[in-house]
Motif scaffolding. Structure first.
Motif, PDB file in Angstrom:
ATOM      1  N   GLU A 256       0.858  -1.204   0.000  1.00  8.33           N
ATOM      2  CA  GLU A 256       0.000   0.000   0.000  1.00  8.33           C
ATOM      3  C   GLU A 256       0.886   1.244   0.000  1.00  8.33           C
ATOM      4  O   GLU A 256       1.917   1.287   0.691  1.00  8.33           O
ATOM      5  CB  GLU A 256      -0.868   0.026   1.269  1.00  8.33           C
ATOM      6  CG  GLU A 256      -1.820  -1.140   1.425  1.00  8.33           C
ATOM      7  CD  GLU A 256      -3.026  -1.007   0.511  1.00  8.33           C
ATOM      8  OE1 GLU A 256      -3.329   0.127   0.087  1.00  8.33           O
ATOM      9  OE2 GLU A 256      -3.646  -2.039   0.199  1.00  8.33           O
ATOM     10  N   ASN A 257       0.457   2.276  -0.727  1.00  7.78           N
ATOM     11  CA  ASN A 257       1.227   3.528  -0.770  1.00  7.78           C
ATOM     12  C   ASN A 257       1.423   4.122   0.627  1.00  7.78           C
ATOM     13  O   ASN A 257       2.484   4.649   0.951  1.00  7.78           O
ATOM     14  CB  ASN A 257       0.534   4.567  -1.666  1.00  7.78           C
ATOM     15  CG  ASN A 257       0.645   4.191  -3.139  1.00  7.78           C
ATOM     16  OD1 ASN A 257       1.362   3.256  -3.486  1.00  7.78           O
ATOM     17  ND2 ASN A 257      -0.069   4.897  -4.002  1.00  7.78           N
ATOM     18  N   PHE A 276      12.479   4.311  -4.819  1.00  6.06           N
ATOM     19  CA  PHE A 276      11.918   5.292  -5.764  1.00  6.06           C
ATOM     20  C   PHE A 276      12.312   4.978  -7.210  1.00  6.06           C
ATOM     21  O   PHE A 276      11.548   5.222  -8.139  1.00  6.06           O
ATOM     22  CB  PHE A 276      12.361   6.719  -5.388  1.00  6.06           C
ATOM     23  CG  PHE A 276      11.774   7.211  -4.083  1.00  6.06           C
ATOM     24  CD1 PHE A 276      10.459   6.904  -3.742  1.00  6.06           C
ATOM     25  CD2 PHE A 276      12.523   7.957  -3.183  1.00  6.06           C
ATOM     26  CE1 PHE A 276       9.915   7.330  -2.549  1.00  6.06           C
ATOM     27  CE2 PHE A 276      11.987   8.390  -1.994  1.00  6.06           C
ATOM     28  CZ  PHE A 276      10.673   8.087  -1.675  1.00  6.06           C
ATOM     29  N   LYS A 277      13.523   4.417  -7.366  1.00  4.28           N
ATOM     30  CA  LYS A 277      14.014   4.064  -8.709  1.00  4.28           C
ATOM     31  C   LYS A 277      13.112   3.012  -9.361  1.00  4.28           C
ATOM     32  O   LYS A 277      12.996   2.937 -10.583  1.00  4.28           O
ATOM     33  CB  LYS A 277      15.450   3.545  -8.576  1.00  4.28           C
ATOM     34  CG  LYS A 277      16.146   3.237  -9.883  1.00  4.28           C
ATOM     35  CD  LYS A 277      17.546   2.700  -9.658  1.00  4.28           C
ATOM     36  CE  LYS A 277      17.493   1.213  -9.358  1.00  4.28           C
ATOM     37  NZ  LYS A 277      18.819   0.564  -9.390  1.00  4.28           N
ATOM     38  N   MET A 286       4.733  11.533  -6.152  1.00  8.94           N
ATOM     39  CA  MET A 286       3.567  11.660  -5.276  1.00  8.94           C
ATOM     40  C   MET A 286       3.918  11.215  -3.840  1.00  8.94           C
ATOM     41  O   MET A 286       3.569  11.886  -2.867  1.00  8.94           O
ATOM     42  CB  MET A 286       2.423  10.802  -5.832  1.00  8.94           C
ATOM     43  CG  MET A 286       1.110  10.974  -5.108  1.00  8.94           C
ATOM     44  SD  MET A 286      -0.151   9.894  -5.826  1.00  8.94           S
ATOM     45  CE  MET A 286       0.111   8.420  -4.839  1.00  8.94           C
ATOM     46  N   ILE A 287       4.648  10.085  -3.724  1.00  7.15           N
ATOM     47  CA  ILE A 287       5.006   9.568  -2.392  1.00  7.15           C
ATOM     48  C   ILE A 287       5.976  10.516  -1.687  1.00  7.15           C
ATOM     49  O   ILE A 287       5.831  10.803  -0.501  1.00  7.15           O
ATOM     50  CB  ILE A 287       5.579   8.139  -2.505  1.00  7.15           C
ATOM     51  CG1 ILE A 287       4.423   7.170  -2.791  1.00  7.15           C
ATOM     52  CG2 ILE A 287       6.311   7.717  -1.238  1.00  7.15           C
ATOM     53  CD1 ILE A 287       4.816   5.758  -3.077  1.00  7.15           C
ATOM     54  N   LYS A 288       6.941  11.052  -2.442  1.00  3.53           N
ATOM     55  CA  LYS A 288       7.881  12.029  -1.851  1.00  3.53           C
ATOM     56  C   LYS A 288       7.130  13.244  -1.321  1.00  3.53           C
ATOM     57  O   LYS A 288       7.417  13.745  -0.227  1.00  3.53           O
ATOM     58  CB  LYS A 288       8.915  12.467  -2.898  1.00  3.53           C
ATOM     59  CG  LYS A 288      10.004  11.432  -3.155  1.00  3.53           C
ATOM     60  CD  LYS A 288      10.963  11.957  -4.223  1.00  3.53           C
ATOM     61  CE  LYS A 288      11.958  10.894  -4.648  1.00  3.53           C
ATOM     62  NZ  LYS A 288      12.793  11.324  -5.769  1.00  3.53           N
ATOM     63  N   GLU A 289       6.152  13.701  -2.113  1.00  8.09           N
ATOM     64  CA  GLU A 289       5.363  14.877  -1.713  1.00  8.09           C
ATOM     65  C   GLU A 289       4.561  14.579  -0.446  1.00  8.09           C
ATOM     66  O   GLU A 289       4.539  15.374   0.499  1.00  8.09           O
ATOM     67  CB  GLU A 289       4.418  15.256  -2.865  1.00  8.09           C
ATOM     68  CG  GLU A 289       3.829  16.661  -2.704  1.00  8.09           C
ATOM     69  CD  GLU A 289       2.958  17.031  -3.910  1.00  8.09           C
ATOM     70  OE1 GLU A 289       1.964  17.726  -3.688  1.00  8.09           O
ATOM     71  OE2 GLU A 289       3.273  16.593  -5.041  1.00  8.09           O
ATOM     72  N   ASP A 290       3.919  13.396  -0.431  1.00  7.69           N
ATOM     73  CA  ASP A 290       3.141  13.013   0.754  1.00  7.69           C
ATOM     74  C   ASP A 290       4.024  12.912   1.991  1.00  7.69           C
ATOM     75  O   ASP A 290       3.605  13.279   3.099  1.00  7.69           O
ATOM     76  CB  ASP A 290       2.441  11.656   0.524  1.00  7.69           C
ATOM     77  CG  ASP A 290       1.261  11.794  -0.437  1.00  7.69           C
ATOM     78  OD1 ASP A 290       0.885  12.946  -0.736  1.00  7.69           O
ATOM     79  OD2 ASP A 290       0.735  10.753  -0.882  1.00  7.69           O
TER      80      ASP A 290
END
Length: 334
Positions: A256-257, A276-277, A286-290
């Motif tokens: 899950e994200n 991330f790669k 999106m995940i970095k931003e969250d």
């Protein structure tokens, strides 16, 4: 010149001399209390003359050299080579320092024995004796012997390694006397701590998957709490670096994200990078931003999320969908 300094002061000066990058690498191998003690000592160290630095560096080199010679051919071999390099008095001093600080561990002769010969040597011994001997070996050597023991003995020996704490020097001497009389005189009289959870985890991480599964299944029936403690340490989240890109992508499809965001919150940059790669650029962004907007999170929540991902990795490995590189022969795919 370095003799007026304590061991901790010498270690601090050595780390200062080696520079921050090398010192940081060494710190990774130390315990928390050792790191604290050294950090305090480094902070309190003021000016040190180049001569003192040179002397301590030379002393460190001599000890490393001695350990290398001991590993290659034992005490006698090390003494002979050091005498040629340093002279008799200095060589004797270096060897004495090593034997006194337990750098020369019991069962030195066993570590130079082929695992197959060693197995013949010890397989009929009591499981407690086998556990003690394996605790003194390298993980790779111990795992080969453990994997070759009869299945009914494997779990018993693994349990005994995990629960082993302090071993009396008299007991060590007695076992050594039976196995190799020559080495009895080298055993230091301090109580020595061997085995424990970390020792068995290190060994189990090196054995083949079948042996590991058998041992863990047996322990889950006999010692469920111990099995749980071992399992938690067997594969940590950072070990995702052991997987290839294809395996990581397969794992990430099951995660899950929200768990991924939490799990990455407190991990080394190299671990984050490899994750991330293996995500699409859009999802990674999106995940970095969250993560940036997440704010502080409880360590417990981070660990739980990481444990969920570790669970996915183990499940996929059990199903044969991914392979964890274990440093042995069982990770070769043909």
């Amino acid at each position: 010149m370095g003799e007026s300094y304590t061991g901790v002061q010498k270690a601090a000066i050595l780390l200062i001399t080696l520079g921050p990058e090398k010192a940081a690498t060494i710190f990774k191998h130390l315990k928390e209390d050792e790191i604290e003690e050294l950090t305090l000592e480094i902070a309190n160290t003021r000016s040190v003359s180049p001569q003192v630095k040179e002397t301590i560096l030379e002393e460190f080199y001599q000890v490393c050299l001695a350990q290398q010679y001991i590993a290659e051919g034992g005490i006698g071999y090390a003494k002979k080579l050091l005498e040629q390099a340093l002279g008799e008095d200095k060589a004797q001093g270096v060897i004495a320092k090593l034997t006194a600080s337990l750098q020369v561990r019991p069962f030195e002769f066993v570590r130079k024995t082929e695992p197959s010969q060693l197995l013949n040597f010890i397989q009929d011994e009591h499981p407690q004796t086998i556990a003690m001997i394996l605790s003194y070996l390298s993980s790779a050597q111990a795992s080969l012997v453990l994997g070759a023991l009869p299945p009914e003995k494997q779990a018993d020996v693994a349990k005994r390694i995990a629960t082993m704490d302090r071993t009396s020097p008299d007991v060590i001497k007695e076992v050594e006397r039976v196995l190799e009389r020559k080495l009895a005189s080298l055993v230091n009289q301090d109580y020595t701590i061997v085995g424990g959870i970390d020792a068995i985890v290190s060994i189990l991480n090196s054995v083949d998957r079948g042996t590991e599964k058998h041992i863990m299944e047996s322990l889950e029936i006999e010692e469920p709490e111990l099995a749980d403690e071992i399992r938690k340490k067997m594969f940590v989240f950072e070990d995702i670096l052991l997987l290839d890109d294809r395996a990581i992508q397969r794992v990430l499809r099951e995660v899950e994200n929200s768990d991924l965001e939490l799990a990455c919150k407190n991990t080394p940059e190299e671990v984050q990078n490899v994750i991330f790669k293996n995500l699409s650029k859009r999802l990674a962004a999106m995940i970095k931003e969250d993560m940036e907007f997440m704010g502080p999170v409880r360590m417990k929540d981070v660990e739980e999320a990481q444990q969920k991902i570790v669970g996915v990795i183990r499940k996929l490995e059990d199903a044969g969908e991914i392979v964890i590189s274990r440093g042995g022969g069982d990770d070769i795919v043909v």
